[in-house]
Design a protein around this motif. Structure first.
Motif, PDB file in Angstrom:
ATOM      1  N   GLY A  17      64.036 128.065  67.043  1.00  0.00           N
ATOM      2  CA  GLY A  17      64.039 126.656  66.639  1.00  0.00           C
ATOM      3  C   GLY A  17      62.823 126.189  65.868  1.00  0.00           C
ATOM      4  N   ARG A  18      61.862 127.094  65.587  1.00  0.00           N
ATOM      5  CA  ARG A  18      60.725 126.656  64.779  1.00  0.00           C
ATOM      6  C   ARG A  18      61.192 126.294  63.361  1.00  0.00           C
ATOM      7  NH1 ARG A  18      56.917 131.607  65.127  1.00  0.00           N
ATOM      8  NH2 ARG A  18      58.823 132.487  65.996  1.00  0.00           N
ATOM      9  N   VAL A  19      61.980 127.178  62.751  1.00  0.00           N
ATOM     10  CA  VAL A  19      62.500 126.915  61.409  1.00  0.00           C
ATOM     11  C   VAL A  19      63.794 126.117  61.540  1.00  0.00           C
ATOM     12  CG1 VAL A  19      63.518 127.971  59.364  1.00  0.00           C
ATOM     13  CG2 VAL A  19      61.432 128.930  60.338  1.00  0.00           C
ATOM     14  N   GLN A  20      63.823 124.953  60.909  1.00  0.00           N
ATOM     15  CA  GLN A  20      64.978 124.050  60.976  1.00  0.00           C
ATOM     16  C   GLN A  20      65.629 123.920  59.606  1.00  0.00           C
ATOM     17  OE1 GLN A  20      66.201 122.118  63.622  1.00  0.00           O
ATOM     18  NE2 GLN A  20      64.904 123.395  64.933  1.00  0.00           N
ATOM     19  N   PRO A  21      66.916 123.575  59.561  1.00  0.00           N
ATOM     20  CA  PRO A  21      67.571 123.377  58.263  1.00  0.00           C
ATOM     21  C   PRO A  21      66.781 122.398  57.393  1.00  0.00           C
ATOM     22  CG  PRO A  21      69.183 123.311  60.022  1.00  0.00           C
ATOM     23  CD  PRO A  21      67.841 123.388  60.685  1.00  0.00           C
ATOM     24  N   GLY A  22      66.600 122.763  56.128  1.00  0.00           N
ATOM     25  CA  GLY A  22      65.862 121.905  55.203  1.00  0.00           C
ATOM     26  C   GLY A  22      64.381 122.222  55.123  1.00  0.00           C
ATOM     27  N   HIS A  23      63.857 123.025  56.043  1.00  0.00           N
ATOM     28  CA  HIS A  23      62.447 123.413  55.965  1.00  0.00           C
ATOM     29  C   HIS A  23      62.195 124.264  54.722  1.00  0.00           C
ATOM     30  CE1 HIS A  23      60.970 122.914  60.424  1.00  0.00           C
ATOM     31  NE2 HIS A  23      61.206 121.773  59.813  1.00  0.00           N
ATOM     32  N   THR A  24      61.025 124.066  54.142  1.00  0.00           N
ATOM     33  CA  THR A  24      60.655 124.815  52.934  1.00  0.00           C
ATOM     34  C   THR A  24      59.771 125.997  53.332  1.00  0.00           C
ATOM     35  OG1 THR A  24      60.762 122.810  51.626  1.00  0.00           O
ATOM     36  CG2 THR A  24      59.516 124.637  50.680  1.00  0.00           C
ATOM     37  N   ILE A  25      60.194 127.179  52.902  1.00  0.00           N
ATOM     38  CA  ILE A  25      59.517 128.418  53.302  1.00  0.00           C
ATOM     39  C   ILE A  25      58.960 129.118  52.067  1.00  0.00           C
ATOM     40  CG2 ILE A  25      59.871 130.698  54.356  1.00  0.00           C
ATOM     41  CD1 ILE A  25      62.119 129.408  56.026  1.00  0.00           C
ATOM     42  N   ALA A  26      57.670 129.419  52.093  1.00  0.00           N
ATOM     43  CA  ALA A  26      57.057 130.220  51.015  1.00  0.00           C
ATOM     44  C   ALA A  26      56.938 131.645  51.536  1.00  0.00           C
ATOM     45  CB  ALA A  26      55.683 129.669  50.663  1.00  0.00           C
ATOM     46  N   ALA A  27      57.696 132.563  50.911  1.00  0.00           N
ATOM     47  CA  ALA A  27      57.734 133.955  51.384  1.00  0.00           C
ATOM     48  C   ALA A  27      57.097 134.865  50.355  1.00  0.00           C
ATOM     49  CB  ALA A  27      59.180 134.377  51.633  1.00  0.00           C
ATOM     50  N   SER A  28      56.444 135.925  50.843  1.00  0.00           N
ATOM     51  CA  SER A  28      55.856 136.893  49.913  1.00  0.00           C
ATOM     52  C   SER A  28      55.816 138.280  50.540  1.00  0.00           C
ATOM     53  CB  SER A  28      54.438 136.460  49.524  1.00  0.00           C
ATOM     54  OG  SER A  28      53.864 137.430  48.664  1.00  0.00           O
ATOM     55  N   GLY A  29      56.252 139.251  49.747  1.00  0.00           N
ATOM     56  CA  GLY A  29      56.166 140.657  50.148  1.00  0.00           C
ATOM     57  C   GLY A  29      55.227 141.400  49.213  1.00  0.00           C
ATOM     58  N   PHE A  30      54.622 142.456  49.720  1.00  0.00           N
ATOM     59  CA  PHE A  30      53.691 143.240  48.895  1.00  0.00           C
ATOM     60  C   PHE A  30      53.574 144.635  49.481  1.00  0.00           C
ATOM     61  CE2 PHE A  30      50.375 143.152  52.087  1.00  0.00           C
ATOM     62  CZ  PHE A  30      50.651 141.984  52.785  1.00  0.00           C
ATOM     63  N   GLY A  31      53.302 145.597  48.615  1.00  0.00           N
ATOM     64  CA  GLY A  31      53.118 146.940  49.141  1.00  0.00           C
ATOM     65  C   GLY A  31      53.131 148.005  48.064  1.00  0.00           C
ATOM     66  N   ALA A  32      53.615 149.175  48.474  1.00  0.00           N
ATOM     67  CA  ALA A  32      53.529 150.352  47.608  1.00  0.00           C
ATOM     68  C   ALA A  32      54.158 150.066  46.257  1.00  0.00           C
ATOM     69  CB  ALA A  32      54.204 151.541  48.284  1.00  0.00           C
ATOM     70  N   GLY A  33      53.664 150.747  45.264  1.00  0.00           N
ATOM     71  CA  GLY A  33      54.104 150.553  43.864  1.00  0.00           C
ATOM     72  C   GLY A  33      52.949 150.623  42.873  1.00  0.00           C
ATOM     73  N   LEU A  34      52.019 149.692  43.002  1.00  0.00           N
ATOM     74  CA  LEU A  34      52.015 148.519  43.892  1.00  0.00           C
ATOM     75  C   LEU A  34      53.010 147.474  43.399  1.00  0.00           C
ATOM     76  CD1 LEU A  34      48.168 148.182  44.531  1.00  0.00           C
ATOM     77  CD2 LEU A  34      49.867 149.139  46.071  1.00  0.00           C
ATOM     78  N   THR A  35      53.675 146.833  44.330  1.00  0.00           N
ATOM     79  CA  THR A  35      54.621 145.779  44.014  1.00  0.00           C
ATOM     80  C   THR A  35      54.279 144.545  44.835  1.00  0.00           C
ATOM     81  OG1 THR A  35      56.040 146.586  45.797  1.00  0.00           O
ATOM     82  CG2 THR A  35      56.573 147.353  43.571  1.00  0.00           C
ATOM     83  N   TRP A  36      54.652 143.396  44.318  1.00  0.00           N
ATOM     84  CA  TRP A  36      54.535 142.173  45.114  1.00  0.00           C
ATOM     85  C   TRP A  36      55.468 141.102  44.533  1.00  0.00           C
ATOM     86  CZ3 TRP A  36      51.227 143.906  41.475  1.00  0.00           C
ATOM     87  CH2 TRP A  36      50.677 143.037  40.548  1.00  0.00           C
ATOM     88  N   GLY A  37      55.784 140.137  45.344  1.00  0.00           N
ATOM     89  CA  GLY A  37      56.697 139.100  44.886  1.00  0.00           C
ATOM     90  C   GLY A  37      56.650 137.917  45.815  1.00  0.00           C
ATOM     91  N   ALA A  38      57.115 136.781  45.295  1.00  0.00           N
ATOM     92  CA  ALA A  38      57.145 135.566  46.113  1.00  0.00           C
ATOM     93  C   ALA A  38      58.452 134.830  45.871  1.00  0.00           C
ATOM     94  CB  ALA A  38      55.967 134.657  45.765  1.00  0.00           C
TER      95      ALA A  38
END
Ligand code: ACO
Length: 332
Positions: free
Chosen positions: A305-326
């Protein structure tokens, strides 16, 4: 399936992890380390390790079924399955195996390899198909069993990784587009920082022709370099995405980062001026589960229940490659 002009709604998530838990104290029995060192340097206490009977496909199928149920659809409604992984059960790919396990008979399925950025890259790939009107219901899965590829005698890397799977259902919608912005990046000149390379021996076939016959060998990593890269590039990628979406740090409800190191997550939040209480972290329990870490952390936060409908989430992955994204998206 034509779905022209669609926005994207993120309607379901799910996750699964192996039963066996390897603690910091267990690791201290294997290599010269301690609970105190691992905890203060990484924030990790436990990681889950897949047994001989727990496969990547099976963990992914459980995560997928949970996500499909939350979305309120059935497996036969899925048009496309993208599996982000570096550790398929089968080098030809495991997405189709998962398709078979969950009975997604109307879908096409394929694997995507972008290491710990894989889940974000899969989300962005899915969004292209949805926005182009090609597919309506897309299942994305991030799953890895890095315990199969860790050098268990290397204390600088073996303490970091665990196994798991997470999934998300993205659906075309004629209502507001919930994927607000995204960016994908790679830098091949730093490829040597983190590898799971193939090593071979020459196997003579006929005169003048040899096949290179071998196997992938344990993960090698320059931890300091990966750390510096992550702390520099992740805030930059999220800042760009916030700018594109016309958002400020105050508009972000949750920061959902690849769970590589709690210190990396805290440093990213600090640079972005986002309070550390907004970080969704499950690193203490799961360690770094590579492509699975983002959907595993999201699933726990949605279900408690921490994340509720309508909440705005900034997500980011990073790692080998090197690769990264948001990617910045609204839940629900
Ligand atoms: N236990 C005890 N001591 C250790 C351990 C351990 N497990 N590992 C390393 N040390 C020692 C080192 O040998 C070194 O000793 P020395 O000073 O005598 O040489 C000392 O601790 C400090 O080592 P550092 O490497 O400087 O430690 P650091 O604070 O940088 O932490 C870590 C290392 C945790 C690996 C950190 O650099 C990190 O998190 N980097 C990012 C790694 C990462 O995120 N990788 C995954 C990317 S995602 C993907 O694509 C799979």
């Amino acid at each position: 399936m034509n779905n022209m002009g669609a926005g994207i709604a993120i309607t379901g998530c799910g996750s699964a992890a192996p039963e066996a838990v390897l603690t910091n104290d267990h690791l201290a029995q294997m290599v010269a380390t301690s609970d105190e060192w691992i905890n203060t340097r990484t924030g990790m206490s436990n990681r889950h390790i897949a047994s001989a009977t727990e496969s990547l496909s099976q963990l992914s199928a459980v995560a997928a079924q949970n996500a499909i149920a939350m979305a309120g659809i059935t497996a036969t409604d899925i048009d496309l399955i993208i599996l982000a992984t570096s550790t398929p059960d089968d080098l030809f790919g495991s997405a189709c195996k998962i398709q078979g396990l969950i009975g997604a008979t109307n879908a096409v399925a394929f694997d995507l390899g972008a290491a710990c950025s894989g889940f974000i890259f899969a989300l962005i790939t899915a969004s292209g198909f949805i926005r182009a009107g090609v597919y309506k219901n897309v299942l994305i899965i991030g799953a890895d069993i890095l315990s199969r590829w860790v050098d268990w005698s290397d204390r600088s890397s073996c303490v970091l990784f665990g196994d798991g799977a997470g999934a998300m259902v993205c659906q075309g919608t004629s209502q507001d587009d919930r994927l607000l912005s995204f960016g994908m990046y790679s830098n091949g000149s730093q490829n040597d920082s983190l590898n799971l390379n193939y090593y071979s021996q020459s196997k003579p076939l006929v005169e003048n022709i040899t096949a290179q016959y071998g196997s992938y060998k344990p993960i090698t990593m320059n931890g300091k370099e990966v750390y510096r890269f992550a702390v520099a590039k992740v805030p930059e990628a999220i800042s760009k995405a916030m700018f594109q979406a016309n958002l400020t740090a105050d508009d972000i409800d949750w920061l959902l980062l690849h769970q590589a190191n709690q210190r990396i997550m805290d440093a990213v939040a600090k640079r972005l001026k986002i309070p550390t209480e907004k970080i969704l972290s499950n690193i203490a329990e799961y360690g770094n589960t590579s492509a699975a870490s983002i959907p595993l952390a999201l699933d726990a936060a949605v279900r408690d229940g921490r994340v509720q409908p309508g909440h705005t989430i900034a997500a980011s992955g990073f790692g080998a490659g090197l690769t990264w994204g948001a990617a910045i998206f609204k839940w629900g």
